[in-house]
Motif scaffolding. Structure first.
Motif, PDB file in Angstrom:
ATOM      1  N   ASP A 296      -4.698   9.170   9.625  1.00 60.51           N
ATOM      2  CA  ASP A 296      -5.062   9.842   9.075  1.00 60.51           C
ATOM      3  C   ASP A 296      -5.315  10.724   7.487  1.00 60.51           C
ATOM      4  OD1 ASP A 296      -3.315  11.730   9.745  1.00 60.51           O
ATOM      5  OD2 ASP A 296      -5.551  12.802  11.292  1.00 60.51           O
ATOM      6  N   LYS A 297      -4.276  10.131   6.461  1.00 63.73           N
ATOM      7  CA  LYS A 297      -4.353  11.340   5.291  1.00 63.73           C
ATOM      8  C   LYS A 297      -4.409  10.120   4.459  1.00 63.73           C
ATOM      9  CE  LYS A 297      -2.256  14.679   7.435  1.00 63.73           C
ATOM     10  NZ  LYS A 297      -2.719  15.819   7.287  1.00 63.73           N
ATOM     11  N   ALA A 298      -4.532   8.981   4.046  1.00 63.18           N
ATOM     12  CA  ALA A 298      -4.245   8.072   3.221  1.00 63.18           C
ATOM     13  C   ALA A 298      -4.513   6.904   2.935  1.00 63.18           C
ATOM     14  CB  ALA A 298      -3.185   8.775   2.063  1.00 63.18           C
ATOM     15  N   ILE A 299      -5.582   5.972   2.461  1.00 61.89           N
ATOM     16  CA  ILE A 299      -5.111   4.483   2.471  1.00 61.89           C
ATOM     17  C   ILE A 299      -5.133   4.164   0.838  1.00 61.89           C
ATOM     18  CG2 ILE A 299      -6.209   2.211   2.925  1.00 61.89           C
ATOM     19  CD1 ILE A 299      -8.104   4.160   4.914  1.00 61.89           C
ATOM     20  N   LEU A 300      -4.271   3.442   0.716  1.00 63.82           N
ATOM     21  CA  LEU A 300      -4.035   2.984  -1.280  1.00 63.82           C
ATOM     22  C   LEU A 300      -3.664   1.639  -0.671  1.00 63.82           C
ATOM     23  CD1 LEU A 300      -0.664   4.779  -1.882  1.00 63.82           C
ATOM     24  CD2 LEU A 300      -2.686   5.341  -2.302  1.00 63.82           C
ATOM     25  N   ALA A 301      -4.657   0.795  -1.387  1.00 60.49           N
ATOM     26  CA  ALA A 301      -4.349  -0.720  -1.989  1.00 60.49           C
ATOM     27  C   ALA A 301      -5.017  -1.325  -3.132  1.00 60.49           C
ATOM     28  CB  ALA A 301      -6.207  -0.837  -1.415  1.00 60.49           C
ATOM     29  N   TYR A 302      -3.811  -2.385  -3.918  1.00 63.40           N
ATOM     30  CA  TYR A 302      -3.490  -2.650  -5.082  1.00 63.40           C
ATOM     31  C   TYR A 302      -3.527  -4.644  -4.763  1.00 63.40           C
ATOM     32  CZ  TYR A 302      -0.235  -4.319  -8.251  1.00 63.40           C
ATOM     33  OH  TYR A 302       0.247  -4.074 -10.032  1.00 63.40           O
ATOM     34  N   ALA A 303      -3.666  -4.529  -5.629  1.00 62.22           N
ATOM     35  CA  ALA A 303      -3.803  -6.334  -6.084  1.00 62.22           C
ATOM     36  C   ALA A 303      -3.408  -6.230  -7.770  1.00 62.22           C
ATOM     37  CB  ALA A 303      -5.151  -6.894  -6.192  1.00 62.22           C
ATOM     38  N   PRO A 304      -2.648  -7.009  -7.782  1.00 59.08           N
ATOM     39  CA  PRO A 304      -1.733  -7.415  -8.996  1.00 59.08           C
ATOM     40  C   PRO A 304      -3.156  -7.844  -9.996  1.00 59.08           C
ATOM     41  CG  PRO A 304      -1.000  -8.864  -7.535  1.00 59.08           C
ATOM     42  CD  PRO A 304      -1.791  -8.258  -7.138  1.00 59.08           C
ATOM     43  N   PRO A 305      -2.785  -7.159 -11.311  1.00 55.69           N
ATOM     44  CA  PRO A 305      -3.987  -7.724 -12.537  1.00 55.69           C
ATOM     45  C   PRO A 305      -4.496  -9.027 -12.867  1.00 55.69           C
ATOM     46  CG  PRO A 305      -1.696  -6.646 -13.858  1.00 55.69           C
ATOM     47  CD  PRO A 305      -2.129  -6.813 -12.125  1.00 55.69           C
ATOM     48  N   THR A 306      -5.637  -8.639 -13.683  1.00 55.75           N
ATOM     49  CA  THR A 306      -6.150  -9.880 -14.171  1.00 55.75           C
ATOM     50  C   THR A 306      -6.476  -9.691 -15.527  1.00 55.75           C
ATOM     51  OG1 THR A 306      -7.930  -9.296 -13.457  1.00 55.75           O
ATOM     52  CG2 THR A 306      -6.958 -10.878 -11.983  1.00 55.75           C
ATOM     53  N   SER A 307      -6.275  -8.293 -16.079  1.00 54.73           N
ATOM     54  CA  SER A 307      -6.481  -8.123 -16.909  1.00 54.73           C
ATOM     55  C   SER A 307      -5.373  -7.091 -17.854  1.00 54.73           C
ATOM     56  CB  SER A 307      -7.972  -7.569 -17.841  1.00 54.73           C
ATOM     57  OG  SER A 307      -9.061  -6.889 -16.237  1.00 54.73           O
ATOM     58  N   GLN A 308      -6.016  -5.882 -17.458  1.00 53.55           N
ATOM     59  CA  GLN A 308      -5.295  -4.796 -18.228  1.00 53.55           C
ATOM     60  C   GLN A 308      -3.942  -4.618 -17.379  1.00 53.55           C
ATOM     61  OE1 GLN A 308      -7.508  -1.258 -17.987  1.00 53.55           O
ATOM     62  NE2 GLN A 308      -6.941  -0.336 -15.924  1.00 53.55           N
ATOM     63  N   PRO A 309      -3.065  -4.124 -17.952  1.00 51.79           N
ATOM     64  CA  PRO A 309      -1.719  -3.741 -17.035  1.00 51.79           C
ATOM     65  C   PRO A 309      -1.614  -3.096 -15.815  1.00 51.79           C
ATOM     66  CG  PRO A 309      -1.193  -3.922 -19.444  1.00 51.79           C
ATOM     67  CD  PRO A 309      -2.763  -3.591 -18.882  1.00 51.79           C
ATOM     68  N   ARG A 310      -0.992  -3.196 -14.332  1.00 54.60           N
ATOM     69  CA  ARG A 310      -1.199  -2.779 -13.883  1.00 54.60           C
ATOM     70  C   ARG A 310      -0.015  -2.377 -12.522  1.00 54.60           C
ATOM     71  NH1 ARG A 310      -6.044  -4.152  -9.603  1.00 54.60           N
ATOM     72  NH2 ARG A 310      -8.078  -3.545 -12.193  1.00 54.60           N
ATOM     73  N   LEU A 311       0.120  -1.197 -12.156  1.00 57.62           N
ATOM     74  CA  LEU A 311       1.684  -1.523 -11.613  1.00 57.62           C
ATOM     75  C   LEU A 311       1.676  -0.791 -10.020  1.00 57.62           C
ATOM     76  CD1 LEU A 311       3.863  -0.941 -14.612  1.00 57.62           C
ATOM     77  CD2 LEU A 311       4.121  -2.919 -13.185  1.00 57.62           C
ATOM     78  N   PHE A 312       2.112  -1.363  -9.153  1.00 58.28           N
ATOM     79  CA  PHE A 312       2.429   0.091  -7.407  1.00 58.28           C
ATOM     80  C   PHE A 312       3.700  -0.485  -7.703  1.00 58.28           C
ATOM     81  CE2 PHE A 312       2.439   0.354  -3.063  1.00 58.28           C
ATOM     82  CZ  PHE A 312       1.821   1.250  -2.964  1.00 58.28           C
ATOM     83  N   CYS A 313       4.717   1.057  -7.428  1.00 56.97           N
ATOM     84  CA  CYS A 313       5.279   1.153  -6.236  1.00 56.97           C
ATOM     85  C   CYS A 313       5.483   2.141  -5.203  1.00 56.97           C
ATOM     86  CB  CYS A 313       6.760   1.259  -7.826  1.00 56.97           C
ATOM     87  SG  CYS A 313       7.105   2.398  -8.037  1.00 56.97           S
ATOM     88  N   GLY A 314       6.857   1.947  -5.114  1.00 59.21           N
ATOM     89  CA  GLY A 314       7.174   3.649  -3.598  1.00 59.21           C
ATOM     90  C   GLY A 314       8.576   4.161  -3.738  1.00 59.21           C
ATOM     91  N   VAL A 315       9.146   5.197  -3.488  1.00 59.97           N
ATOM     92  CA  VAL A 315      10.282   5.607  -3.441  1.00 59.97           C
ATOM     93  C   VAL A 315      10.110   6.995  -2.517  1.00 59.97           C
ATOM     94  CG1 VAL A 315      12.399   6.769  -4.365  1.00 59.97           C
ATOM     95  CG2 VAL A 315      10.775   4.887  -5.943  1.00 59.97           C
ATOM     96  N   ASP A 316      10.837   6.559  -1.921  1.00 56.88           N
ATOM     97  CA  ASP A 316      11.502   8.020  -1.082  1.00 56.88           C
ATOM     98  C   ASP A 316      10.104   8.710  -0.814  1.00 56.88           C
ATOM     99  OD1 ASP A 316      13.808   7.176  -0.851  1.00 56.88           O
ATOM    100  OD2 ASP A 316      13.809   8.673  -2.237  1.00 56.88           O
ATOM    101  N   ASP A 317       9.045   8.144  -0.238  1.00 55.30           N
ATOM    102  CA  ASP A 317       7.366   8.552   0.748  1.00 55.30           C
ATOM    103  C   ASP A 317       6.307   8.453  -0.749  1.00 55.30           C
ATOM    104  OD1 ASP A 317       6.973   7.801   3.038  1.00 55.30           O
ATOM    105  OD2 ASP A 317       7.284  10.184   3.689  1.00 55.30           O
ATOM    106  N   VAL A 318       7.250   9.025  -1.714  1.00 59.35           N
ATOM    107  CA  VAL A 318       6.097   8.812  -2.878  1.00 59.35           C
ATOM    108  C   VAL A 318       5.659   7.363  -3.588  1.00 59.35           C
ATOM    109  CG1 VAL A 318       5.814  10.296  -5.447  1.00 59.35           C
ATOM    110  CG2 VAL A 318       7.573  11.440  -3.653  1.00 59.35           C
ATOM    111  N   TYR A 319       4.370   7.602  -3.266  1.00 60.77           N
ATOM    112  CA  TYR A 319       3.855   6.289  -3.763  1.00 60.77           C
ATOM    113  C   TYR A 319       3.089   6.579  -5.092  1.00 60.77           C
ATOM    114  CZ  TYR A 319       4.646   4.973   0.795  1.00 60.77           C
ATOM    115  OH  TYR A 319       6.093   4.397   1.700  1.00 60.77           O
ATOM    116  N   CYS A 320       3.494   5.391  -5.974  1.00 61.18           N
ATOM    117  CA  CYS A 320       2.399   5.777  -7.669  1.00 61.18           C
ATOM    118  C   CYS A 320       1.478   4.152  -7.495  1.00 61.18           C
ATOM    119  CB  CYS A 320       3.267   6.373  -8.830  1.00 61.18           C
ATOM    120  SG  CYS A 320       1.868   6.299 -10.291  1.00 61.18           S
TER     121      CYS A 320
END
Length: 249
Positions: free
Chosen positions: A54-78
């Motif tokens: 009940d804290k958060a939701i993160l949603a991601y889709a690869p880019p179609t124009s400008q660069p966009r990245l997603f990754c997670g390490v040890d419970d830290v997500y960016c």
């Protein structure tokens, strides 16, 4: 990208709330869950989401124009938007893998500064050369940290949904769908910390001021935030361990 932080995890500036949203409460606006479904349906082959109870939701889709990245390490997500021109030098400076991308750098720099470095967050962000915006969610510590570069090449929007959740996205239509009039552009050259609030990393000594926004229909929207050139904070930003990316004040 779309980030939804449930009521209580993030306390946005009160000026982000628009009185018009209350007046429009009887109108049909999408819940956060409906907006998430819309995001995923628009990206049926490569979009995904991560839920944190009940804290958060993160949603991601690869880019179609400008660069966009997603990754997670040890419970830290960016989620990282844009690019850094000096990424190689930054990786070397912080002792990180030279093959890492921008999102990985932001996570590793955040974790390093959170755990053991006295370098203040605004100083680190001023070293980033490029067009960028990012949102970090540290699930272990319940921290949300977002920042947007000063050159205005990358856009982020944030708003407050009817249930009090805070939404952040580069897609203004997604934010408006659930936040009614309680939304605004995320201010360039600024960072937001869920415990410490909004601050300009370009001008950390100056306070932020809220500027009213009126839409084309003449309705008051969530405020736009900018540096108050005539008002300064009462003290210098800390440079000790309490000023790192996790707890700066």
């Amino acid at each position: 990208m779309l980030a939804i932080f449930k009521n209580g995890l993030v306390n946005p500036p009160k000026e982000l709330h628009s009185p018009a949203s209350i007046q429009l409460a009887s109108d049909r606006f999408k819940t956060c869950e409906e907006t998430l479904k819309e995001f995923l349906s628009a990206n049926p082959n490569n979009g995904f989401s991560l839920g944190f109870v009940d804290k958060a939701i993160l949603a991601y889709a690869p880019p179609t124009s400008q660069p966009r990245l997603f990754c997670g390490v040890d419970d830290v997500y960016c989620t990282f938007l844009g690019n850094l021109n000096n990424l190689c030098n930054l990786n070397k400076q912080y002792g990180l893998s030279k093959g890492g991308n921008e999102a990985m750098f932001v996570i590793e720099a955040y974790r390093t500064l959170r755990d053991r470095s006295p370098i203040p967050a605004h100083q680190v962000l001023k070293e980033l050369d490029g067009a960028f915006g990012f949102v970090i969610y540290d699930h272990k510590y319940g921290i949300v940290f977002a920042a947007l570069g000063a050159d205005k090449s990358v856009n982020l929007f944030w708003g407050v949904a009817a249930d009090g959740s805070v939404m952040i996205s580069d897609n203004v239509a997604l934010v408006k769908a659930s936040c009614r009039k309680s939304f605004a552009p995320f201010p360039p050259g600024c960072m937001y910390h869920s415990d410490r609030g909004l601050i300009s990393f370009e001008h950390p000594m100056h306070k932020m001021k809220a500027m009213p926004r009126i839409d084309s229909e003449g309705t008051m929207c969530g405020a736009y935030f900018a540096v108050d050139a005539y008002s300064k904070t009462n003290s210098m930003p800390r440079v000790g361990s309490a000023a790192n990316w996790a707890t700066w004040g």
